[in-house]
Structures are given as C-alpha cells and as structure tokens.
Motif scaffolding. Structure first.
Motif, mmCIF file in Angstrom:
data_model
loop_
_atom_site.group_PDB
_atom_site.id
_atom_site.type_symbol
_atom_site.label_atom_id
_atom_site.label_comp_id
_atom_site.label_asym_id
_atom_site.label_seq_id
_atom_site.Cartn_x
_atom_site.Cartn_y
_atom_site.Cartn_z
ATOM 1 N N ALA A 53 -8.156 0.082 2.611
ATOM 2 C CA ALA A 53 -6.863 0.739 2.413
ATOM 3 C C ALA A 53 -7.101 2.247 2.319
ATOM 4 O O ALA A 53 -7.837 2.707 1.449
ATOM 5 N N VAL A 54 -6.520 2.993 3.229
ATOM 6 C CA VAL A 54 -6.591 4.457 3.195
ATOM 7 C C VAL A 54 -5.258 4.964 2.673
ATOM 8 O O VAL A 54 -4.211 4.705 3.267
ATOM 9 N N ILE A 55 -5.284 5.661 1.527
ATOM 10 C CA ILE A 55 -4.056 6.247 0.979
ATOM 11 C C ILE A 55 -4.212 7.766 1.022
ATOM 12 O O ILE A 55 -5.200 8.313 0.546
ATOM 13 N N THR A 56 -3.243 8.426 1.616
ATOM 14 C CA THR A 56 -3.404 9.856 1.863
ATOM 15 C C THR A 56 -2.049 10.559 1.856
ATOM 16 O O THR A 56 -0.995 9.929 1.912
ATOM 17 N N ASN A 88 1.747 9.652 3.253
ATOM 18 C CA ASN A 88 3.057 10.031 2.726
ATOM 19 C C ASN A 88 4.030 10.457 3.823
ATOM 20 O O ASN A 88 5.138 9.947 3.931
ATOM 21 N N THR A 89 3.613 11.407 4.658
ATOM 22 C CA THR A 89 4.491 11.922 5.711
ATOM 23 C C THR A 89 4.105 11.410 7.088
ATOM 24 O O THR A 89 4.686 11.827 8.079
ATOM 25 N N GLY A 90 3.120 10.554 7.159
ATOM 26 C CA GLY A 90 2.613 10.027 8.420
ATOM 27 C C GLY A 90 1.251 10.651 8.735
ATOM 28 O O GLY A 90 0.898 11.663 8.140
ATOM 29 N N ILE A 91 0.502 10.010 9.542
ATOM 30 C CA ILE A 91 0.810 8.820 10.329
ATOM 31 C C ILE A 91 0.222 7.605 9.608
ATOM 32 O O ILE A 91 -0.983 7.546 9.368
ATOM 33 N N ILE A 93 -1.178 -1.231 -4.443
ATOM 34 C CA ILE A 93 -2.264 -0.247 -4.483
ATOM 35 C C ILE A 93 -1.634 1.106 -4.179
ATOM 36 O O ILE A 93 -1.077 1.316 -3.100
ATOM 37 N N THR A 94 -1.705 1.987 -5.133
ATOM 38 C CA THR A 94 -1.001 3.266 -5.008
ATOM 39 C C THR A 94 -1.841 4.416 -5.527
ATOM 40 O O THR A 94 -2.710 4.236 -6.384
ATOM 41 N N GLY A 95 -1.569 5.582 -5.003
ATOM 42 C CA GLY A 95 -2.185 6.776 -5.541
ATOM 43 C C GLY A 95 -1.478 7.222 -6.806
ATOM 44 O O GLY A 95 -0.290 6.973 -6.995
ATOM 45 N N ALA A 96 -2.222 7.860 -7.690
ATOM 46 C CA ALA A 96 -1.641 8.349 -8.949
ATOM 47 C C ALA A 96 -2.465 9.526 -9.453
ATOM 48 O O ALA A 96 -3.626 9.700 -9.068
ATOM 49 N N GLU A 97 -1.838 10.314 -10.309
ATOM 50 C CA GLU A 97 -2.546 11.382 -11.010
ATOM 51 C C GLU A 97 -2.821 10.900 -12.430
ATOM 52 O O GLU A 97 -1.893 10.562 -13.161
ATOM 53 N N THR A 98 -4.084 10.841 -12.818
ATOM 54 C CA THR A 98 -4.445 10.299 -14.134
ATOM 55 C C THR A 98 -5.449 11.212 -14.824
ATOM 56 O O THR A 98 -6.000 12.134 -14.219
ATOM 57 N N TYR A 99 -5.701 10.900 -16.108
ATOM 58 C CA TYR A 99 -6.719 11.649 -16.841
ATOM 59 C C TYR A 99 -7.338 10.766 -17.920
ATOM 60 O O TYR A 99 -6.775 9.739 -18.326
ATOM 61 N N ILE A 158 0.853 -1.183 0.000
ATOM 62 C CA ILE A 158 0.000 0.000 0.000
ATOM 63 C C ILE A 158 0.891 1.235 0.000
ATOM 64 O O ILE A 158 1.680 1.445 0.932
ATOM 65 N N TRP A 159 0.797 2.029 -1.065
ATOM 66 C CA TRP A 159 1.558 3.267 -1.191
ATOM 67 C C TRP A 159 0.608 4.455 -1.098
ATOM 68 O O TRP A 159 -0.593 4.325 -1.384
ATOM 69 N N PRO A 160 1.102 5.642 -0.764
ATOM 70 C CA PRO A 160 0.199 6.759 -0.456
ATOM 71 C C PRO A 160 -0.413 7.436 -1.684
ATOM 72 O O PRO A 160 -0.114 7.119 -2.840
ATOM 73 N N GLU A 161 -1.266 8.386 -1.381
ATOM 74 C CA GLU A 161 -1.943 9.222 -2.387
ATOM 75 C C GLU A 161 -0.912 9.902 -3.300
ATOM 76 O O GLU A 161 0.118 10.381 -2.841
ATOM 77 N N THR A 162 -1.218 9.933 -4.604
ATOM 78 C CA THR A 162 -0.370 10.561 -5.638
ATOM 79 C C THR A 162 1.096 10.126 -5.553
ATOM 80 O O THR A 162 2.003 10.914 -5.800
#
Length: 564
Positions: free
Chosen positions: A454-457, A491-494, A331-337, A294-298
């Motif tokens: 999964a909360v990605i933030t 990304n930076t915690g927690i 599962i990761t955040g990404a910027e898409t279009y 699990i990786w964070p948002e964006t």
C-alpha cells in the motif's frame, strides 16, 4: 571543445528523452551515454591543457542538464512552501548534488583509463557509478530518484528479471551496453586511421596485417556480445511477461483519492470535514466483503498522541464507519507524536514548559473494527524538509528549518521496515510517499510477510508536473521486484492499482475526487530479490574501493617518477 559540448548535450537529451514518464523510450538508455563517452575520449586524445578539468566540466554539463530537466519539479514544490532562496538551496540536494556525484564517477573513470587497460577502466566505471547510486540511497542526503535502473519503470515488459536483480540490475545492464558500444567505436576509429594511412601509401608489413585482422575479430565479437547483451534480457523478459500467471487469492481493496488541496487555495478543510469526505467516497465502492480501505498520507490531520489515539474523535468516527464493514481495515496516513522523559532519539525535541521530549511522525495507521491499533512511522525522510541531515553536526540549523516550513529536529523514524496487519492476518507494506522508491526497504517489509503493498502519498505538493507521474511509475518496479500488487492512494492523484507484472490496471485522473475498487491477488511467495535485496551492489562497491586504491598508488608512483 564545441564538438564535445554538443556531444554532452546530446547525451543529456537522450537521457531525458528515455526517462519516465515518457513512454516507450526507455531502451534509449542503452545508448544514451555513448556520445558523452566519445566526447571524453576525444578530450583525452587532444592537445588541450587541463584535460581533467575539461572532462569534469563536460560530464558535469550533461548530468546537470539531465537532472534539472527530469526533476525540475523539486524546486516547484519547495518554492510553494518556502522562500525562493531557501527552495533553491534545498533543490541542490536532488539535482545539483546528484549531478555532481554522477560527474565524479566519469571523472574518476577517465583517470583510471589513463593508467589501466580498457577492460579495467570500464569495470571501474561501473564500480564508481553503482557506488554513487548506493551512496545516494543510504546517506543523510539520500535521493535515489535518478538511479539508472528506474528508467525502465514505464516498460515493465522489458524488465521482468528485476525480480532477481532489482533496479541495480538495470543500472548494470545500461552501463555495460553503453561501454560495449563505445569500445566498438574506439576500435572502428583506430581501424579507420590505419586504413587511411595505407591509402596514403604506407607499406603494410605482415604484423600490421595480422593486427588488423585481430581488430576486426574483436569488433565482430564485441558487436555480437552487444547484440546478445541487449536482446537476450529483453526476449526473456517478454517471455516471462506473456506467460506470467498470478495465483488466484483475491482480496477486495478500496482506494480513496479525496483531492484536498494541500495549499488550501480553494478550501481549507477541517479535520472533521476531511474525514467525512474520505468516508463518503469510501462508501461509494465499499462492499460487505471489502477487506481494506486505503486512504492517503496525512489523511488524519492534527497531531495525535499515539498513546491516546483511541480517545480521539477521528478514531471514534472511523470505528462507526467500520461498523458496516466488519472484516475491513482502514490504512490511512496520520500525523502523530510520542513523548519521552528524556531525549531518546536524535530527532526528539524539548518542550521546556512541560519538561518533556517528543517525536513527531509521518505515520501510517491500521484501524480495524476493534480497539486494536497499529502504527508505522515513515523512515525514508526528505532531507532538509522532513529530516535534518547529519543531525550530530548540523543541529545548530534547527531554528532555520523551523522558520521555513520544515521540522526543527526532523520527523522521528523507525530503524527497520515493518508491516500492518488485518485481523484476518493479511500483511501490508505501508509505504509512505517517498519510501516507495526504496527497493530494499520495501523488500524488507515483504520478506517479513506482507502480501501486497500500500503506497499512501500526497503528491499535490508537486503540482501538475512530471514528478507525480514518475512517482507512480516507480511503484511499478516494486510490484515486479516482489511480485506483489500495489494499491496506491494519492490525495490529489494519481491513485492506482498495479499488478504483479507491473501493469497499471486502474488509475485515477489528476486533481479529481475519486475512489477505485479492485480484487487484487495476495501473494506469499518470496522472490530472489526480496530475499536478497540489492545484492548486485556489493561486488561493485569492492571494485570501486579497488579503483580508488589504484588511483592513489598511481599518484604516488607518478610523484616518485617526477622526483627522480
């Protein structure tokens, strides 16, 4: 008015003291509104002019101070990415508008109380308040951060019954407790006045004696009801908490916290550098049987065309990484279009040079050791920053939001919640940042087959404020409501793992590189709340409508009497 102001300030202090992330203080919410209710009653019974206005101002003072003290971090985060003036304006949405809606709830309650029995007035207060909370969860200026039931997020031992009611059950519990305490005070005050008049030598007649006896019986009855109302849910919850057993169904999960400064103050990472850091951290805890990273948002930056995502360097790099973990899914955040030939959505923007429309998304992507790709688009968007509120009316302001760091038409979104799936069939709720405070939205995903959340933030935008802690604590509510583990990558915690009882089993330190691993238990059972999210709300929406209708009828009736 000085006494009433101090009582309002006391309520504001008690509400702040009880609110997350302060631990062990949540039960104070059960009495926190009591001083304010006394203040409003005293204004009503006084000889002051413009009582309605004074009631509105006193209630507004309490709620504005509480909101500002609890979510001051909203201004912090906005001011970091846009001019102070614009940040101030947008900050009014969460703590200014929220405080205003709370104030209207109490103001309307006092108007009903002038013409109705105490019981009907008290029921109307619950109706008005719950309706405000539901409105603030559903309209275009949505911000349900201060829903009363959220206040018990740091005390999961006391609210195991949220698996039946969700946070609105907590709101109901808090309001009824305060109302019962207030009614006991009203009766005691009246009894004190009666006894005082006897001491002055007034003759007591038989009717007055019987009335006093009836009042004391009512006081005792209400006191007993209050004790049961407070103690019974707590006792049952502690019993459930102490005896709850998870079904053993382990899945090995790795959560990564890359700690990349979103403001780029120390180092601006390239896309390749950011991805390399995520992979390096992942390998520290990865095992051959790891099923999810699990990786964070964006975490994947630079807008990617979803139709061409497999050809991006990021996708290919992750595929190489997954060669060593055949059963794993990232599962990761990404910027898409996505692009369109015409304007398919209100959020779509036009590119004149290419004669195309496109939507940009804050996306969660599931990538496995195959060409298969799954996308989920964040749908609970931050008003004014990620989404233009009331786009049909306010589209004229698009250039302003583009200039000051927001999106011009707003991010695109999807209408219904959905899950991401591993090749093994394990379903995951992909809650992107702000979405984790929507109980009904998360329940909708769980109901469709998700076995954990999964909360990605990226909470780095908020700085080292209580906002990041509150955001973590609210995820504990989702665990209880749905009886699902939560794997939270910030990304930076927690970052954290939260079990089905709402306990934080592991958590990271703020603003440090980190990776944590946990064998969580997957769960497929559906709770009552998951199957019937926010069912508590609907009776009170009806009560609120009846309360409004009552006020309209009384207004016309009073005008008719005055005309005569």
């Amino acid at each position: 008015m000085k006494r009433q102001i101090w009582l309002a300030l006391l309520t504001a202090f008690l509400l702040w003291l009880a609110w997350p992330p302060i631990p062990f203080t949540a039960p104070i919410l059960l009495i926190a509104f009591f001083p304010l209710m006394i203040a409003l009653q005293e204004i009503e019974e006084s000889n002051l002019k413009n009582k309605g206005r004074k009631i509105f101002l006193i209630a507004g003072l309490a709620f504005l101070i509480w909101n500002t003290a609890s979510i001051y971090w909203v201004f912090n985060s906005l001011n970091a990415v846009m001019p102070t003036f614009i940040a101030c304006l947008l900050s009014l949405i969460p703590f200014g508008l929220g405080a205003l809606l709370m104030t209207f709830s109490f103001w309307l309650y006092r108007k009903v109380a002038r013409n109705a029995t105490p019981l009907l007035a008290d029921i109307s207060l619950i109706g008005f308040w719950v309706s405000y909370e539901y409105l603030h969860q559903t309209w275009d200026l949505k911000f349900p951060w201060m829903t009363l039931g959220n206040g018990f997020a740091t005390s999961p031992q006391l609210i195991q019954w949220y698996e039946y009611t969700g946070v609105y059950g907590g709101t109901f519990w808090i309001l009824v407790s305060n109302i019962l305490l207030f009614r006991i005070w009203v009766l005691l005050k009246a009894e004190g006045k009666r006894r005082h008049s006897e001491n002055l030598g007034k003759k007591q007649i038989e009717g007055e004696r019987l009335k006093a006896q009836g009042a004391m019986r009512t006081i005792k009855g209400l006191s007993f009801a209050l004790a049961v109302w407070v103690i019974l849910p707590i006792g049952l919850s502690i019993l459930v908490y102490s005896t709850y057993q998870e079904e053993i169904n382990p899945s090995d999960i790795v959560v990564v916290q890359p700690n990349i400064d979103p403001y780029g103050k120390n180092h601006t990472y390239t896309e390749a550098e950011q991805l390399a850091k995520l992979i390096k951290l992942s390998k520290k805890k990865a095992q051959i049987n790891t099923e999810f990273f699990i990786w964070p948002e964006t975490a994947i930056t630079g807008y990617k065309d979803e139709t061409d995502f497999r050809n991006t360097k990021s996708f290919k790099t992750i595929q190489v990484f997954l060669d060593s973990f055949k059963n794993a899914t990232v599962i990761t955040g990404a910027e898409t279009y996505l692009t369109y030939q015409d304007q398919k959505t209100l959020s779509a923007r036009y590119v004149k040079e290419n004669n195309l429309w496109y939507d940009s998304f804050n996306t969660a992507v599931a990538i496995e050791n195959s060409p298969k790709l799954q996308f989920y688009h964040k749908s609970k968007l931050v008003p004014g920053v990620e989404k233009m509120p009331f786009p049909e009316v306010l589209s004229i302001l698009n250039p302003l939001f583009e200039k000051f760091g927001g999106t011009t038409g707003g991010y695109g979104q999807q209408k219904e919640p959905s899950n991401l799936y591993a090749s093994s069939g394990i379903g995951v709720v992909p809650a992107v940042c702000y979405e984790s405070i929507w109980g009904d939205w998360i329940a909708g995903s769980v109901y469709k087959g998700a076995q954990f959340i999964a909360v990605i933030t990226n909470d780095g935008w908020w700085g080292n404020t209580s906002g990041k802690d509150q955001h973590l604590d609210y995820a504990r509510l989702r665990a209880i409501e749905n009886r699902r583990w939560v794997a939270r990558s910030a990304n930076t915690g927690i970052s954290a793992f939260i079990n089905e009882r709402g306990d934080i089993v592991q958590q990271t330190v703020w603003w440090h590189d980190a990776v944590i691993k946990q064998d969580i238990n997957l769960n497929s059972e559906i709770t009552f709340y998951t199957a019937h999210p926010d069912w508590v709300v609907y009776p009170f929406l009806l009560i609120s409508c009846l309360g409004f209708l009552f006020l309209i009828v009384m207004r016309f009736k009073n005008k008719s009497v005055a005309a005569e």
